[in-house]
Motif scaffolding. Structure first.
Motif, PDB file in Angstrom:
ATOM      1  N   HIS A  16       0.882  -1.256   0.117  1.00  0.00           N
ATOM      2  CA  HIS A  16       0.010   0.174   0.157  1.00  0.00           C
ATOM      3  C   HIS A  16       0.718   1.197  -0.139  1.00  0.00           C
ATOM      4  CE1 HIS A  16       0.462   0.081   4.433  1.00  0.00           C
ATOM      5  NE2 HIS A  16       0.462   1.298   4.251  1.00  0.00           N
ATOM      6  N   ASP A  17       2.256   1.085   0.251  1.00  0.00           N
ATOM      7  CA  ASP A  17       3.023   2.306   0.376  1.00  0.00           C
ATOM      8  C   ASP A  17       3.891   2.554  -0.802  1.00  0.00           C
ATOM      9  OD1 ASP A  17       1.964   4.043   2.389  1.00  0.00           O
ATOM     10  OD2 ASP A  17       2.905   3.059   4.008  1.00  0.00           O
ATOM     11  N   ILE A  44       3.715   2.929  -4.131  1.00  0.00           N
ATOM     12  CA  ILE A  44       3.576   3.910  -5.078  1.00  0.00           C
ATOM     13  C   ILE A  44       3.987   5.247  -4.429  1.00  0.00           C
ATOM     14  CG2 ILE A  44       2.002   5.013  -6.492  1.00  0.00           C
ATOM     15  CD1 ILE A  44       0.412   2.792  -6.996  1.00  0.00           C
ATOM     16  N   GLU A  45       3.758   5.491  -3.167  1.00  0.00           N
ATOM     17  CA  GLU A  45       3.923   6.933  -2.739  1.00  0.00           C
ATOM     18  C   GLU A  45       5.301   7.077  -2.115  1.00  0.00           C
ATOM     19  OE1 GLU A  45       2.337   9.240   1.329  1.00  0.00           O
ATOM     20  OE2 GLU A  45       1.264   7.496   0.591  1.00  0.00           O
ATOM     21  N   ASP A  46       5.847   5.848  -1.759  1.00  0.00           N
ATOM     22  CA  ASP A  46       7.413   5.902  -0.949  1.00  0.00           C
ATOM     23  C   ASP A  46       8.367   5.304  -1.685  1.00  0.00           C
ATOM     24  OD1 ASP A  46       6.125   7.424   0.923  1.00  0.00           O
ATOM     25  OD2 ASP A  46       5.797   5.508   2.162  1.00  0.00           O
ATOM     26  N   LYS A  79       1.975   2.483 -10.561  1.00  0.00           N
ATOM     27  CA  LYS A  79       0.780   1.857 -10.615  1.00  0.00           C
ATOM     28  C   LYS A  79       0.688   0.725 -11.969  1.00  0.00           C
ATOM     29  CE  LYS A  79      -4.180   2.490 -11.365  1.00  0.00           C
ATOM     30  NZ  LYS A  79      -5.517   3.207 -11.697  1.00  0.00           N
ATOM     31  N   VAL A 111      -4.073  -0.343  -4.197  1.00  0.00           N
ATOM     32  CA  VAL A 111      -2.983   0.564  -3.872  1.00  0.00           C
ATOM     33  C   VAL A 111      -3.305   1.928  -4.336  1.00  0.00           C
ATOM     34  CG1 VAL A 111      -0.467   0.691  -4.048  1.00  0.00           C
ATOM     35  CG2 VAL A 111      -1.466  -1.675  -3.743  1.00  0.00           C
ATOM     36  N   ASP A 112      -3.552   2.099  -5.566  1.00  0.00           N
ATOM     37  CA  ASP A 112      -3.701   3.643  -5.644  1.00  0.00           C
ATOM     38  C   ASP A 112      -4.806   4.386  -4.921  1.00  0.00           C
ATOM     39  OD1 ASP A 112      -3.021   5.656  -7.676  1.00  0.00           O
ATOM     40  OD2 ASP A 112      -5.090   5.520  -8.255  1.00  0.00           O
ATOM     41  N   THR A 167      -3.304   5.514  -1.834  1.00  0.00           N
ATOM     42  CA  THR A 167      -2.099   6.356  -1.922  1.00  0.00           C
ATOM     43  C   THR A 167      -2.434   7.580  -2.039  1.00  0.00           C
ATOM     44  OG1 THR A 167      -0.880   4.756  -3.413  1.00  0.00           O
ATOM     45  CG2 THR A 167      -0.216   7.087  -3.557  1.00  0.00           C
ATOM     46  N   LYS A 168      -1.805   8.545  -1.302  1.00  0.00           N
ATOM     47  CA  LYS A 168      -1.957   9.954  -1.065  1.00  0.00           C
ATOM     48  C   LYS A 168      -1.475  10.551  -2.323  1.00  0.00           C
ATOM     49  CE  LYS A 168      -1.061  10.613   3.762  1.00  0.00           C
ATOM     50  NZ  LYS A 168      -0.192  11.044   4.898  1.00  0.00           N
ATOM     51  N   SER A 186       0.823  13.120  -4.329  1.00  0.00           N
ATOM     52  CA  SER A 186       1.815  13.599  -3.722  1.00  0.00           C
ATOM     53  C   SER A 186       2.064  15.036  -4.460  1.00  0.00           C
ATOM     54  CB  SER A 186       3.180  12.692  -4.732  1.00  0.00           C
ATOM     55  OG  SER A 186       2.782  12.856  -5.797  1.00  0.00           O
ATOM     56  N   ASN A 201      -6.691  14.502  -0.358  1.00  0.00           N
ATOM     57  CA  ASN A 201      -6.587  13.179  -0.072  1.00  0.00           C
ATOM     58  C   ASN A 201      -7.642  12.432   0.283  1.00  0.00           C
ATOM     59  OD1 ASN A 201      -3.689  13.003  -1.113  1.00  0.00           O
ATOM     60  ND2 ASN A 201      -3.201  14.032   0.992  1.00  0.00           N
TER      61      ASN A 201
END
Length: 727
Positions: free
Chosen positions: A86-87, A89-91, A96, A111-112, A115-116, A118, A132
């Motif tokens: 789950h993190d 894509i963000e980190d 995706k 997951v998307d 995701t926050k 960015s 968000n």
């Protein structure tokens, strides 16, 4: 997957977590699914390699902990994979598309959804946070597993808040209590909700949490004997009645104790004197028999019984609640429900996965019912999202929706409508159907006519009265409480203003074209399209709306349309301006033609209109001092005239000097009333022992009506001087 864990050096925290996850998964999944989850873990571990949390542990520990929470709810394989990833894509460098290619688009979408965003072009942290949450809810309406992953993610973050800076800790705790705990409650997931509330309360108010915790600890020791007496009495009486039930004491959540103390402004002793017990039965019928038994054992408190079995809460919660007066005069709270109802109250929408493999049809029906309720709520949220102007407005509407205390009212046909406490006739009308809300004018409650702002109570029968000409009133926003009503009213007013602006823009443009011997309908479409391209406008309606709202001047647009070369700059001669024929108004056009409050023009007055960007035309009296500067700008104003068939009532303001005697104002009011007018406001400007100078705002039909009123008032001996305020 256990073999994978065994092959590792079981010294790191993540290795122990993996063994725990493996053990949980093998209790309800086949090996192929576990292998897919294993691949997701390996990918996540490689992507997060070298990353650490504030606590110092490897970052991958967090996704594993989230996956464990979901595995304990028996989440499906795709949901567990999304939790582990789950993190990423963000980190991390992962995208995706990468997840879709390696696992599946279903996992990538999950997951998307969590995701926050960015990069958000926001003015503040609050707007970024709102955007968000809005994004998450959009994803949640497509797949409920998004919110399941997010709640498990938030729960682990709250459990590991200790290493965060104090300011960030408080911000995360506030967000948890405001948004995520209420969402868990709305989805019936009380087990997660109580944990989020407790952790959020401890992080946000550590001092208050410590004081309450100590108080509860002391009270528990002092009252243990009373609790045992009550519990044994209930068990014995149920046994005598031949009812096999489980009886358990229930310790109140610290946050719920704090909320009750805060909202009711009572002391801790008054809250904790309510001893809580839960009785679990096999069948719904048994619940009502148990209710009769406990009511015979201890006296019930009048008005404190709630039947959530017959009328379940919006989140699917079912139980009987009653308050009794126990031994020593202490109040006792008792909840009576079946084992299935209890499991549903703890798991809520998560029961869709928890009982997925069960063969019990009754339980399966209940979980489908819970999911149907959740999906209905999500459809309402999607409707709210579509009508919300921005993310902050969406969050405001969401918070309204997340804090309901329900009342139950009936339609004339006997249908039940659930509404939040404090809901009005307008809320009821929109709950039935948006078209009913948009056209309601009044209602009958238990066959008695009532106004729209009437607040509803349990058990009332409501019949909404509608008419075809009615439309939502902006004043309704002052007393509606449901998110659906609020968002529907705002959406209607926004669209109504837009249509009004388009109509006004068309009239203004056609008026200017008429002076150039042109008509809008006869201008070649190629020339119109070229103008739209030059002005960077998407459609003719958008251009007309801009003209109606005062963002573009109608004369300049008409001048461009009259030119052979649309793209050339418009040049005006010194004496050139728009067509001399004035725009005819009635004063009742709505939100795009407004009457200035500084001079309050009325039918019969000489008037002038000014373009106010974003608002349309503001109409002033010709003699208004505020208009003198604007009139120097030839492109900022236009001549307007009152229509000959203008009707209605318009506010006007008079300045009146009176003898300061008892009853003078009453005499003035009576005289104005006799002249078929009404007073809207009275302001005392100056006053001494002899004279009172007042400003009175009254409603009149036109200039002649006002003159007659002023002539009548001048004849009164108490009136020294009277003038009309024009600026």
């Amino acid at each position: 997957m256990l073999q994978l864990a065994d092959s590792l050096e079981l010294e790191r925290p993540q290795d122990k977590l993996i063994r725990r996850l493996c053990s949980t998964l093998e209790s309800y999944m086949d090996q192929n699914q576990i292998n897919d989850i294993c691949r997701a873990y390996q990918y996540g571990a490689e992507a997060h390699a070298g990353q650490f949390r504030k606590s110092g542990e490897a970052y991958i520990c967090h996704p594993i902990a989230v996956a464990i929470s979901l595995a304990e709810m028996r989440m499906d394989a795709k949901g567990i994979m999304a939790a582990l990833l789950h993190d990423v894509i963000e980190d991390t460098h992962a995208s995706k598309d990468d997840l879709g290619r390696l696992f599946s688009m279903e996992v990538a979408e999950l997951v998307d959804g969590v995701t926050k965003l960015s990069k958000i072009d926001s003015k503040s942290r609050a707007e970024a946070q709102a955007e968000n949450v809005r994004k998450m809810f959009l994803a949640m309406t497509k797949d409920l597993r998004v919110i399941m992953v997010k709640l498990a993610d938030r729960l682990h973050n709250m459990q590991t808040l200790g290493s965060m800076p104090p300011e960030k800790k408080r911000r995360i705790a506030r967000e948890t209590l405001d948004i995520y705990a209420p969402i868990a409650n709305r989805l019936g997931m009380n087990h997660i909700r109580h944990q989020l509330e407790s952790l959020g309360f401890k992080a946000l108010y550590p001092g208050r949490h410590a004081v309450l915790k100590n108080a509860v600890k002391k009270a528990r020791g002092n009252r243990r004997e009373i609790v045992e007496i009550i519990q044994n009495s209930i068990k014995n009486r149920l046994r005598e009645a031949g009812l096999e039930c489980e009886v358990e004491g229930r310790e109140k959540n610290l946050y719920s104790i704090y909320q009750k103390m805060l909202n009711k402004k009572i002391s801790f002793a008054d809250v904790f004197d309510v001893y809580a017990f839960r009785i679990l039965c096999d069948q719904p019928d048994t619940c009502y028999r148990v209710l009769g038994v406990v009511h015979n054992l201890y006296n019930p408190v009048p008005g404190r019984f709630k039947d959530y079995i017959a009328l379940s809460k919006a989140n699917g919660y079912q139980s009987l609640h009653t308050i009794l007066i126990g031994p020593y005069g202490v109040p006792i709270e008792i909840q009576i429900r079946t084992h299935e109802m209890h499991r549903m109250s703890e798991s809520g929408i998560a029961a869709h996965w928890l009982y997925k493999s069960d063969s019990d049809k009754a339980e399966s029906d209940k979980t489908e019912h819970a999911q149907a309720r959740a999906n209905e709520w999500l459809r309402e949220l999607l409707e709210i999202h579509k009508s919300a102007g921005n993310s902050m407005e969406f969050i405001d509407n969401l918070k309204i929706d997340l804090y309901p205390q329900e009342v139950f009212v009936f339609t004339p046909q006997g249908g039940i409508i659930k509404l939040p406490r404090g809901a009005t006739i307008v809320d009821f009308a929109y709950a039935v159907h948006t078209d009913i809300g948009n056209s309601c004018v009044s209602a009958r409650v238990d066959k008695q006519l009532v106004p729209l702002q009437t607040q509803l109570e349990n058990g009332l029968t409501v019949e909404v009265i509608t008419t075809s000409w009615a439309r939502p009133n902006p004043l309704w926003l002052n007393y509606v409480v449901t998110a659906k009503a609020r968002s529907s009213i705002r959406a209607y007013l926004k669209n109504f203003k837009q249509q009004e602006a388009i109509n006004l823009g068309r009239r203004l443009l056609e008026k200017e074209l008429q002076g150039m011997n042109l008509q809008l309908d006869t201008i070649p479409s190629e020339r119109v399209n070229k103008l739209l391209e030059v002005l960077s406008v998407n459609s003719m309606d958008v251009l007309l709306e801009d003209i109606g709202l005062g963002n573009k001047m109608p004369f300049l647009v008409a001048k461009r349309l009259s030119q052979d070369d649309i793209s050339s700059t418009v040049r005006l001669d010194d004496n050139e301006q728009g067509i001399n024929s004035p725009l005819i108004i009635k004063g009742t056009e709505g939100m795009v033609v407004t009457l200035a409050k500084c001079c309050r023009p009325i039918p019969g007055d000489s008037i002038v209109g000014f373009f106010n960007p974003g608002r349309g035309i503001v109409v002033h009296h010709h003699e208004c001092r505020n208009s003198s500067d604007s009139r120097k700008k030839q492109t900022g104003w236009l001549d307007v005239e009152w229509s000959k068939d203008t009707s209605g009532e318009f506010p006007a303001e008079i300045r009146i000097e009176l003898l300061n005697q008892r009853g003078t104002l009453a005499t003035i009011a009576a005289t104005i009333s006799e002249m078929d007018s009404n007073i809207e406001n009275v302001t005392v400007v100056d006053q001494d022992d002899r004279v009172s100078v007042d400003l009175i705002t009254l409603t009149v039909k036109d200039r002649v009506h006002l003159a007659n009123i002023m002539r009548r008032l001048k004849k009164l001996t108490i009136v020294l001087k009277i003038t009309r305020v024009k600026a």
